[in-house]
Design an enzyme around this catalytic site. Structure first.
Site, PDB file in Angstrom:
ATOM      1  N   ASN A  84       0.839  -1.210   0.000  1.00 37.49           N
ATOM      2  CA  ASN A  84       0.000   0.000   0.000  1.00 37.49           C
ATOM      3  C   ASN A  84       0.870   1.255   0.000  1.00 37.49           C
ATOM      4  OD1 ASN A  84      -3.036  -0.419   0.098  1.00 37.49           O
ATOM      5  ND2 ASN A  84      -2.318  -1.977   1.545  1.00 37.49           N
TER       6      ASN A  84
ATOM      7  N   MET B 296       0.568  -2.405  12.065  1.00 37.66           N
ATOM      8  CA  MET B 296      -0.151  -3.404  12.845  1.00 37.66           C
ATOM      9  C   MET B 296       0.086  -3.212  14.337  1.00 37.66           C
ATOM     10  SD  MET B 296      -1.606  -4.674  10.331  1.00 37.66           S
ATOM     11  CE  MET B 296      -2.380  -6.255  10.579  1.00 37.66           C
ATOM     12  N   ARG B 297      -0.002  -1.978  14.786  1.00 38.13           N
ATOM     13  CA  ARG B 297       0.197  -1.728  16.204  1.00 38.13           C
ATOM     14  C   ARG B 297      -0.912  -0.823  16.718  1.00 38.13           C
ATOM     15  NH1 ARG B 297       3.516  -2.865  20.038  1.00 38.13           N
ATOM     16  NH2 ARG B 297       3.638  -1.298  21.665  1.00 38.13           N
TER      17      ARG B 297
ATOM     18  N   LEU C 256      -2.549   2.021  18.758  1.00 39.44           N
ATOM     19  CA  LEU C 256      -2.037   3.312  19.212  1.00 39.44           C
ATOM     20  C   LEU C 256      -2.807   3.767  20.454  1.00 39.44           C
ATOM     21  CD1 LEU C 256      -1.813   4.718  15.615  1.00 39.44           C
ATOM     22  CD2 LEU C 256       0.155   4.491  17.160  1.00 39.44           C
TER      23      LEU C 256
ATOM     24  N   ASN D 151      -6.598   5.112   7.875  1.00 43.02           N
ATOM     25  CA  ASN D 151      -6.140   3.718   7.887  1.00 43.02           C
ATOM     26  C   ASN D 151      -6.840   2.959   6.769  1.00 43.02           C
ATOM     27  OD1 ASN D 151      -4.981   1.261   9.048  1.00 43.02           O
ATOM     28  ND2 ASN D 151      -7.049   0.784   9.760  1.00 43.02           N
TER      29      ASN D 151
ATOM     30  N   HIS E 164      -8.149  -0.960   5.780  1.00 43.34           N
ATOM     31  CA  HIS E 164      -8.413  -2.282   6.365  1.00 43.34           C
ATOM     32  C   HIS E 164      -9.036  -3.166   5.274  1.00 43.34           C
ATOM     33  CE1 HIS E 164      -9.198  -5.216   9.467  1.00 43.34           C
ATOM     34  NE2 HIS E 164     -10.409  -5.370   8.966  1.00 43.34           N
TER      35      HIS E 164
ATOM     36  N   ASP F  68      -9.775  -0.436  14.035  1.00 46.86           N
ATOM     37  CA  ASP F  68     -10.550  -0.584  12.794  1.00 46.86           C
ATOM     38  C   ASP F  68     -11.935   0.067  12.899  1.00 46.86           C
ATOM     39  OD1 ASP F  68      -8.403  -1.966  11.652  1.00 46.86           O
ATOM     40  OD2 ASP F  68      -9.110  -3.877  12.421  1.00 46.86           O
TER      41      ASP F  68
ATOM     42  N   ALA G 212      -7.663  -4.112  -4.991  1.00 50.85           N
ATOM     43  CA  ALA G 212      -8.653  -3.050  -4.741  1.00 50.85           C
ATOM     44  C   ALA G 212      -8.089  -2.015  -3.761  1.00 50.85           C
ATOM     45  CB  ALA G 212      -9.943  -3.660  -4.202  1.00 50.85           C
ATOM     46  N   GLU G 213      -7.344  -2.477  -2.749  1.00 55.94           N
ATOM     47  CA  GLU G 213      -6.729  -1.554  -1.788  1.00 55.94           C
ATOM     48  C   GLU G 213      -5.808  -0.572  -2.498  1.00 55.94           C
ATOM     49  OE1 GLU G 213      -5.056  -3.170   1.903  1.00 55.94           O
ATOM     50  OE2 GLU G 213      -6.042  -5.064   1.475  1.00 55.94           O
TER      51      GLU G 213
END
Ligand code: GAR
Length: 215
Positions: free
Chosen positions: A13, A89-90, A92, A106, A108, A144, A172-173
């Site tokens: 990405n 992947m953390r 916050l 973000n 997802h 998310d 798609a992302e």
């Protein structure tokens, strides 16, 4: 708009955002790429594009707050105005999320609010879902969650495995994230009453962007 991109791994990405930002007239410029993992492959992608790439290894910090404080310091030092999580992947801290309220987005790999969290494609197949996709949203304290900016649909095929489905959603992302970033960075997408409102090209307002599944 000056953006900072947060990564933890592969960086595909990130690559799509680098390509978008290189287009003439695109309203965002990448001023920092930061990974919380030293081994993230995305760091090499950033460096190959001539971008400043920094590691802030979360394992070297005693707690979440001290890691987040260093992350915030690095973003501010680079002059970042919008934070883009791209496979970061953390979780916050609430303080960090509040500092970047409506200034952090973000991506997802599901049609949120369905299938938050990990192992999304396996769970989609286990549930017999027929349409999945991806979502770009403003970040809120819960994982998310947050106002949806854009979604793209992807049809699930009867013979899909988690891997084949992940690959189609990822394509798609790579289209959706640059489009959503363009809307935010140009000021056309705003949060109003907890929902994103977008100015369309004719000057009227519409809801979040939706990209239908390809045939
Ligand atoms: C992407 O599929 C992204 O949507 C997902 O991690 C992958 C990162 O790939 N993010 C999440 O699941 C966040 N909850 P990339 O490093 O190749 O961009």
């Amino acid at each position: 708009m000056k953006i900072g991109i947060l990564i933890s791994g592969r960086g595909s990405n990130l690559k799509s955002l680098i390509a978008a930002c290189a287009e003439p007239g695109f309203p965002a410029e990448i001023v920092a790429v930061i990974s919380n993992r030293p081994e993230a492959a995305g760091l090499a992608i950033a460096r190959a594009a001539g971008l400043p790439a920094l590691v802030i290894d979360h394992k070297l910090y005693p707690d979440r707050e001290s890691f987040d404080a260093e992350l915030n310091r690095a973003l501010e030092a680079a002059g970042v105005e919008l934070v883009c999580n791209a496979g970061f992947m953390r979780i916050l801290s609430d303080g960090f999320v509040a500092r970047w309220h409506n200034r952090q987005i973000n991506i997802h790999p599901s049609l949120l609010p369905a299938f938050k969290g990990l192992h999304v494609h396996r769970r989609v197949l286990e549930e017999g879902v027929r349409i999945t996709g991806c979502t770009v949203h403003f970040v809120r304290p819960a994982m998310d969650e947050g106002p949806i900016i854009a979604q793209a649909a992807v049809a699930v095929k009867p013979d899909d495995t988690p891997e084949t489905l992940a690959a189609r959603v990822l394509e798609a992302e790579h289209r959706l994230y640059p489009a959503a970033l363009g809307l935010v960075a140009s000021g056309r997408a705003r949060v109003r009453g907890g929902i994103v409102e977008i100015d369309d090209m004719k000057g009227s307002r519409c809801g979040p962007m939706f990209v239908p599944a390809p045939d």
